[in-house]
Each structure stands twice: as structure tokens, then as C-alpha cells.
Design a protein around this motif. Structure first.
Motif, PDB file in Angstrom:
ATOM      1  N   TRP A  54       0.799  -1.238   0.000  1.00 21.03           N
ATOM      2  CA  TRP A  54       0.000   0.000   0.000  1.00 21.03           C
ATOM      3  C   TRP A  54       0.822   1.273   0.000  1.00 21.03           C
ATOM      4  CZ3 TRP A  54      -3.736  -2.440  -1.677  1.00 21.03           C
ATOM      5  CH2 TRP A  54      -4.254  -3.585  -1.083  1.00 21.03           C
ATOM      6  N   SER A  55       2.084   1.217   0.419  1.00 14.88           N
ATOM      7  CA  SER A  55       2.899   2.432   0.440  1.00 14.88           C
ATOM      8  C   SER A  55       3.766   2.585  -0.805  1.00 14.88           C
ATOM      9  CB  SER A  55       3.800   2.438   1.687  1.00 14.88           C
ATOM     10  OG  SER A  55       4.718   1.357   1.639  1.00 14.88           O
ATOM     11  N   LYS A  56       3.552   1.736  -1.792  1.00 14.24           N
ATOM     12  CA  LYS A  56       4.341   1.803  -3.017  1.00 14.24           C
ATOM     13  C   LYS A  56       3.848   2.925  -3.933  1.00 14.24           C
ATOM     14  CE  LYS A  56       7.031  -1.656  -2.054  1.00 14.24           C
ATOM     15  NZ  LYS A  56       8.461  -1.445  -1.781  1.00 14.24           N
ATOM     16  N   VAL A  57       4.800   3.592  -4.559  1.00 12.89           N
ATOM     17  CA  VAL A  57       4.493   4.623  -5.550  1.00 12.89           C
ATOM     18  C   VAL A  57       4.741   4.040  -6.932  1.00 12.89           C
ATOM     19  CG1 VAL A  57       5.121   6.891  -6.449  1.00 12.89           C
ATOM     20  CG2 VAL A  57       5.057   6.490  -3.976  1.00 12.89           C
ATOM     21  N   ASN A  58       3.778   4.169  -7.819  1.00 10.81           N
ATOM     22  CA  ASN A  58       3.911   3.629  -9.164  1.00 10.81           C
ATOM     23  C   ASN A  58       5.054   4.324  -9.899  1.00 10.81           C
ATOM     24  OD1 ASN A  58       3.106   3.735 -12.259  1.00 10.81           O
ATOM     25  ND2 ASN A  58       2.080   1.953 -11.369  1.00 10.81           N
ATOM     26  N   LYS A  59       5.936   3.547 -10.504  1.00 10.76           N
ATOM     27  CA  LYS A  59       7.125   4.114 -11.147  1.00 10.76           C
ATOM     28  C   LYS A  59       6.807   4.890 -12.415  1.00 10.76           C
ATOM     29  CE  LYS A  59      10.256   0.547  -9.356  1.00 10.76           C
ATOM     30  NZ  LYS A  59      11.227  -0.530  -9.701  1.00 10.76           N
ATOM     31  N   THR A  60       5.672   4.594 -13.027  1.00  5.50           N
ATOM     32  CA  THR A  60       5.304   5.280 -14.274  1.00  5.50           C
ATOM     33  C   THR A  60       4.583   6.590 -13.999  1.00  5.50           C
ATOM     34  OG1 THR A  60       5.101   3.157 -15.423  1.00  5.50           O
ATOM     35  CG2 THR A  60       4.026   5.074 -16.435  1.00  5.50           C
ATOM     36  N   THR A  61       3.565   6.560 -13.122  1.00  7.46           N
ATOM     37  CA  THR A  61       2.760   7.754 -12.860  1.00  7.46           C
ATOM     38  C   THR A  61       3.278   8.571 -11.693  1.00  7.46           C
ATOM     39  OG1 THR A  61       1.261   6.603 -11.341  1.00  7.46           O
ATOM     40  CG2 THR A  61       0.723   6.534 -13.697  1.00  7.46           C
ATOM     41  N   LEU A  62       4.158   7.941 -10.866  1.00  6.23           N
ATOM     42  CA  LEU A  62       4.665   8.586  -9.652  1.00  6.23           C
ATOM     43  C   LEU A  62       3.536   8.996  -8.720  1.00  6.23           C
ATOM     44  CD1 LEU A  62       7.584  10.767 -11.087  1.00  6.23           C
ATOM     45  CD2 LEU A  62       7.688   8.469 -10.105  1.00  6.23           C
TER      46      LEU A  62
END
Length: 570
Positions: free
Chosen positions: A393-401
Motif C-alpha cells: 500500500w505504500s508503493k508509488v507507481n514508477k510510471t505515474t509517480l
């Protein structure tokens, strides 16, 4: 062996602390004990943030006006009042909508003013969750932060589902107007609400610049459409003989739609006011992105609460002076009282126009709620509040940030909440009182700590209430304590109370809070220490002593980072 600092190094750190200490913030660092590691001269905003334990990571592009715009958009006065009209008008009639709004706003304004004072003293995006940890007595910070965080999250995660549910109801009611033979069914409302949630989830997963453009348009649309509707309804009303209701009827007649005494019925109608006025905390969460945050953020909070209070009252007056048959509005087969009201006082064409404008505002508001909730979920997950916080849940998407996983966690929970539609109107209606209770418990707990625990030891920021601070805190706390049980009251009592007429707020809000508290006492108290600070600093002894360099705070705020509670203890 760690290098020994020179006296010049320590003097440099002490100068930093003097600069920080000169800022009116409630710092977690004690002067003379900590030196801040910095490689540049800090401006006022950054110095305040560093004193709170955080490094500057965002560009400060918000002002008092843009912060106000975002929070006013989340407030969504027109769709909020339209969606909760059943509570205001249905529980106590026009007198409840007029006097009720005024009385409720006294308590709400005190909550907002006291919150603004905290925002000036602790202008960080952690907001109330952070403030509860700092203001709590020694050893109690993690628990107070835990309660505030969970209650705030429950209020946040129900925001978009409740708004989208109201939006779906209005869309289906408009379809009923265009096709008189069509009668909305529960599963129609469910599927449409789920569709709106998925759309809002998809938009909230986009890169920030697109979300920002969307919310900028939303702000102006909400303001413009509200003014249009407030002018249009009294100007175009088809009522005649009389055109408007008498003031004696509007202000003096309580149409009690409950089985409780009139006074309780009026208090129960406050759910409409409280749920409507629960978005003014947004500037607190935006403070790390706001210039001159210690002044601009509290001003934006107060502006939102005051402007929202006045414009909301005007809209309530418009409805109260023009509605002709309350019973017909509440029992309309359209299933949406505001649309039924518009048909009652306007031509079909004008009613459809007002409904369409309200639907647009509602859609925009739902999007704002989804974005705000996803960012709160991400922030709490970063501190390990939820199960599987770290790996998912604390991950940030690498594409959209953007925190895409947090967005879809909230979307999934919202879809599950919509199953309450099939349990009846009172069951699904609980999502409104859940949001109200969740928000105001989180709003008020730090205020209560500041008023009754910290007292004169609280260091106010540049925006403060002065000698009125204590009185405002007392009223805010008393108002929330009064409304918590009231919002759980069913409309009926005695033999009429059954599974279909029960108010499910105590279950749907109290259940998760109970489980959160059980989790705390069983396990979470062992590892949850409150918000994690991430500023890099050196732990020094007293000023001018030559001591070796100590441990550094984690730059990433990971599981090895220090927390507010640990800094206080050290």
C-alpha cells in the motif's frame, strides 16, 4: 571511530537551532540537544518544516487562495447539501435546516478555528495525525496518533463512496424524469456507483499534473455552479400565492420526521451540516506545498469553514423558503429528495438543468475526495498503519509517480461499502454519519489534547486565537462529544426499531475502530510509534560540548527511521 565535531561545527548547528527556535512552531527537537544537518540556507518555510522533523521535498506552489480553492472543492456545498437533504429536511423540517445550521455552525467553526491554530503551529502534511502524536502526554503519543489516524482514514475512505452514491442517485432520478416509466432499482444504483468509483480510481491513478488540472477545473465549477443555483431557484420558482413560504413557517415550525423529541430531531439533522462541512482540513495536508504555510494554511482553513458556512446557510434558506410539500419531496419515487424538490418548485426544464449542474459538481467532488483519501492512505501506509503497508500500500507507481495501490485499496473498500445499498436506505445512509463521526473525532482529538493536556505549554504559531483559544477548544470538544452518540441514533425507537430501521453507524464506524483498538493492544503497540520523521540531524548533547557524531535519521522514513515519539523520548 566516529569523527569528533569541532566547536565551530557545534556553533554552526546551534545557529541553525536558533533560527528554527525563532519560528513559531511546536518543534519535536529541543534547542541545545540536536543539530540539523543542512547544506544550504533555509528559508522560513523550510526552517519550520525541519523543526517538525521533515525535510523539504515538495515545491511550494500553493498559496492561501489555491489552498482555499482545493478545500472548497472538496467541501462541495451544492452536491453535499443535495445528497444529505433527506437528513436536514426529513428529520426536523425547515426550522431544523435554518436554526439547525446556525447552531451546528457554532460548534463547527470552533473546531475549524482550533484546527487552524494547530496548522499554524505544526504546518506539516501529516496534519492531525502528526499533531496528536506531538501533543499527547509522554508515552501516549503513538496511541493518540493511532486513534486519530484510523478515525480520519475511516472518514476519508467513505468520502468518495458516499459522494458517488449521491451522484448515482441524482443521475437515475434525472433518468426517471426523462422516462417516467423508469423506476430506479437498488442494483441500478449499486452498479452506477461502482462505475463512478472505478472512473475516479482511474483518474486518481494518473500523473499528478493531470490530477491538478482536473481539480483546478473542479474548483471553479463548484463555485460558479453554486452561485448559479442559489440565484436560479428563487428567480425561476413556479410557486404562486405565496411565491415564498412565510418566515414564521420557515423558522418556527419543526416538522419532526423521527420518533424522538423535537430537540433530539434537530440535533440529528446536524448530520447534514457536519458531513457537508468536513473538507476544510485539506489546507492542513497541503501545508508542505504551500508558501508561508504557517499563516496561509490556517487562513485557508478558516476561509473554507466561514465561506462554506455562509453559502451553505444561504442555500438552505433558498430551499426552506421555496419548498411547498416536504412529505412529497421525501417520499418521491425518484429516490432523490433534491431532484424531487427541484421538480416541485421549478419547471421540468429548469429542474433538469439544476440537477445536471449538481451532478457535474458531485462528480468533481467525488474525484477530489478520492484523491485526498488515497494520499492519506499512502501517508499512513508509509508509517505501517495498515497490514501489508510496506510491500503493497505504500508503493508509488514508477510510471505515474502516484500511489496507485493506495487508490485501488480505497476503491475496493468503497465498492464493498456499496453492498449496504441492498440492506435498505438507512443502512447505506450510515456512510454519511460514518464520515461525519470519523472526520470530527480526528479533527477534535488533537484539539482536546491541546486544550486540556498541553495547556499553556503549547507554543502557538503566528496565526493563533490568543485568549480565545481555550474557549474555542472547549466548545469544539463538547460539540464532538455531544454529536458522536446523536449521529448513531436511529429515526425510530421502541417496537418500531428493527434490522431495517436500525442506524448502522455504530456498527460500520465502531466495528473497524474496535478492531483497530484490539489490534493495538494485542500487537500494534509493540511496533507503531507514530509518524516517522525523515530530516537528517545529529544528536548532540548540551550546547558547546564536544561530542562525537551520533545516529542519523533515515532519509527515506523507512522502518529504520525515527518517529516523533522516539524523538520526544530522546
Amino acid at each position: 571511530m566516529a569523527p569528533v565535531e569541532t566547536k565551530e561545527d557545534i556553533d554552526h548547528h546551534n545557529l541553525d537551532l536558533e533560527k528554527i527556535a525563532s519560528k513559531q512552531v511546536t518543534s519535536v527537537f529541543n534547542p541545545g540537544e540536536y543539530g540539523i544537518v543542512d547544506d544550504h540556507d533555509m528559508n522560513d518555510d523550510e526552517a519550520r518544516l525541519v523543526a517538525l522533523g521533515y525535510k523539504q521535498e515538495f515545491r511550494r506552489e500553493f498559496s492561501v487562495w489555491t489552498s482555499f480553492g482545493v478545500s472548497f472543492s472538496v467541501l462541495g456545498l451544492l452536491p453535499s447539501i443535495a445528497t444529505t437533504l433527506w437528513y436536514g429536511l426529513g428529520y426536523s423540517g425547515t426550522a431544523g435546516m435554518t436554526w439547525g445550521w446556525i447552531v451546528a455552525m457554532i460548534g463547527i467553526q470552533c473546531v475549524a478555528q482550533s484546527m487552524a491554530e494547530l496548522a499554524s503551529s505544526m504546518p506539516t502534511s501529516g496534519g492531525l495525525y502528526y499533531a496528536a502524536a506531538v501533543l499527547a502526554p509522554d508515552g501516549w503519543g503513538p496511541l493518540c496518533s493511532w486513534i486519530t489516524g484510523w478515525s480520519n482514514w475511516i472518514g476519508q475512505v467513505t468520502g468518495a463512496p458516499s459522494v458517488d452514491f449521491g451522484c448515482a442517485q441524482m443521475i437515475l432520478a434525472a433518468a426517471s424524469i426523462l422516462h417516467p416509466d423508469y423506476v430506479p432499482q437498488s442494483w441500478h444504483t449499486f452498479l452506477l456507483t461502482v462505475s463512478l468509483l472505478i472512473i475516479h480510481g482511474a483518474i486518481s491513478s494518473m500523473p499528478t499534473k493531470y490530477i491538478a488540472h482536473f481539480n483546478s477545473v473542479s474548483t471553479w465549477l463548484n463555485m460558479s455552479i453554486l452561485l448559479i443555483v442559489v440565484i436560479l431557484i428563487p428567480a425561476a420558482t413556479t410557486n404562486a400565492n405565496p411565491r415564498f413560504n412565510s418566515s414564521a413557517d420557515v423558522w418556527g415550525v419543526i416538522t419532526n420526521g423521527t420518533e424522538w423529541p423535537n430537540g433530539i430531531a434537530v440535533l440529528m439533522s446536524f448530520i447534514s451540516v457536519i458531513w457537508t462541512m468536513s473538507g476544510y482540513d485539506a489546507p492542513f495536508h497541503l501545508s508542505e506545498e504551500c508558501s508561508n504555510a504557517a499563516v496561509a494554511s490556517p487562513r485557508a482553513i478558516v476561509m473554507t469553514a466561514e465561506v462554506g458556512g455562509v453559502l451553505g446557510f444561504i442555500l438552505n434558506l433558498v430551499i426552506s423558503y421555496t419548498v411547498t410539500d416536504i412529505e412529497a419531496v421525501l417520499t418521491s419515487p425518484l429516490g432523490q429528495p433534491f431532484v424531487a424538490y427541484c421538480l416541485q418548485v421549478l419547471t421540468v426544464e429548469a429542474a433538469l438543468a439544476v440537477t445536471a449542474l449538481t451532478i457535474v459538481c458531485s462528480f468533481m467532488m467525488g474525484q477530489g475526495c478520492m484523491v485526498a483519501a488515497s494520499r492519506v492512505t499512502y501517508a499512513y501506509a508509509r508509517d505501517g498503519v495498515f497490514p501489508l503497508s510496506g510491500p503493497i500500500w505504500s508503493k508509488v507507481n514508477k510510471t505515474t509517480l502516484t500511489p496507485v495501490n493506495a487508490v485501488w485499496m480505497n476503491t475496493s473498500i468503497g465498492i464493498l461499502l456499496m453492498l449496504l445499498i441492498f440492506a435498505g436506505p438507512l443502512a447505506i445512509g450510515a456512510i454519511f454519519s460514518i464520515g461525519a463521526i470519523g472526520a470530527y473525532v480526528a479533527f477534535t482529538l488533537p484539539v482536546t489534547l491541546r486544550t486540556f493536556v498541553v495547556g499553556n505549554r503549547f507554543r502557538p504559531g503566528p496565526w493563533n486565537l490568543g485568549r480565545f483559544s481555550y474557549a474555542s477548544g472547549v466548545v469544539a470538544t463538547s460539540f464532538t462529544l455531544l454529536m458522536m452518540p446523536i449521529l448513531c441514533f436511529p429515526t425510530v425507537n421502541g417496537p418500531d426499531l428493527n434490522a431495517q430501521s436500525m442506524n448502522y453507524t455504530c456498527l460500520v464506524w465502531g466495528g473497524p475502530m474496535f478492531l483497530a483498538m484490539v489490534w493495538w493492544f494485542v500487537d500494534a503497540h509493540k511496533w507503531f510509534k507514530g509518524p516517522r520523521v525523515n530530516v537528517e540531524h545529529k544528536m548532540l548533547q548540551k550546547a558547546n560540548d564536544l561530542v562525537p557524531t551520533g545516529t542519523h535519521f533515515s532519509d527515506t522514513g523507512d522502518s529504520n527511521g525515527h518517529t516523533v515519539a522516539e524523538v520526544k523520548e530522546e
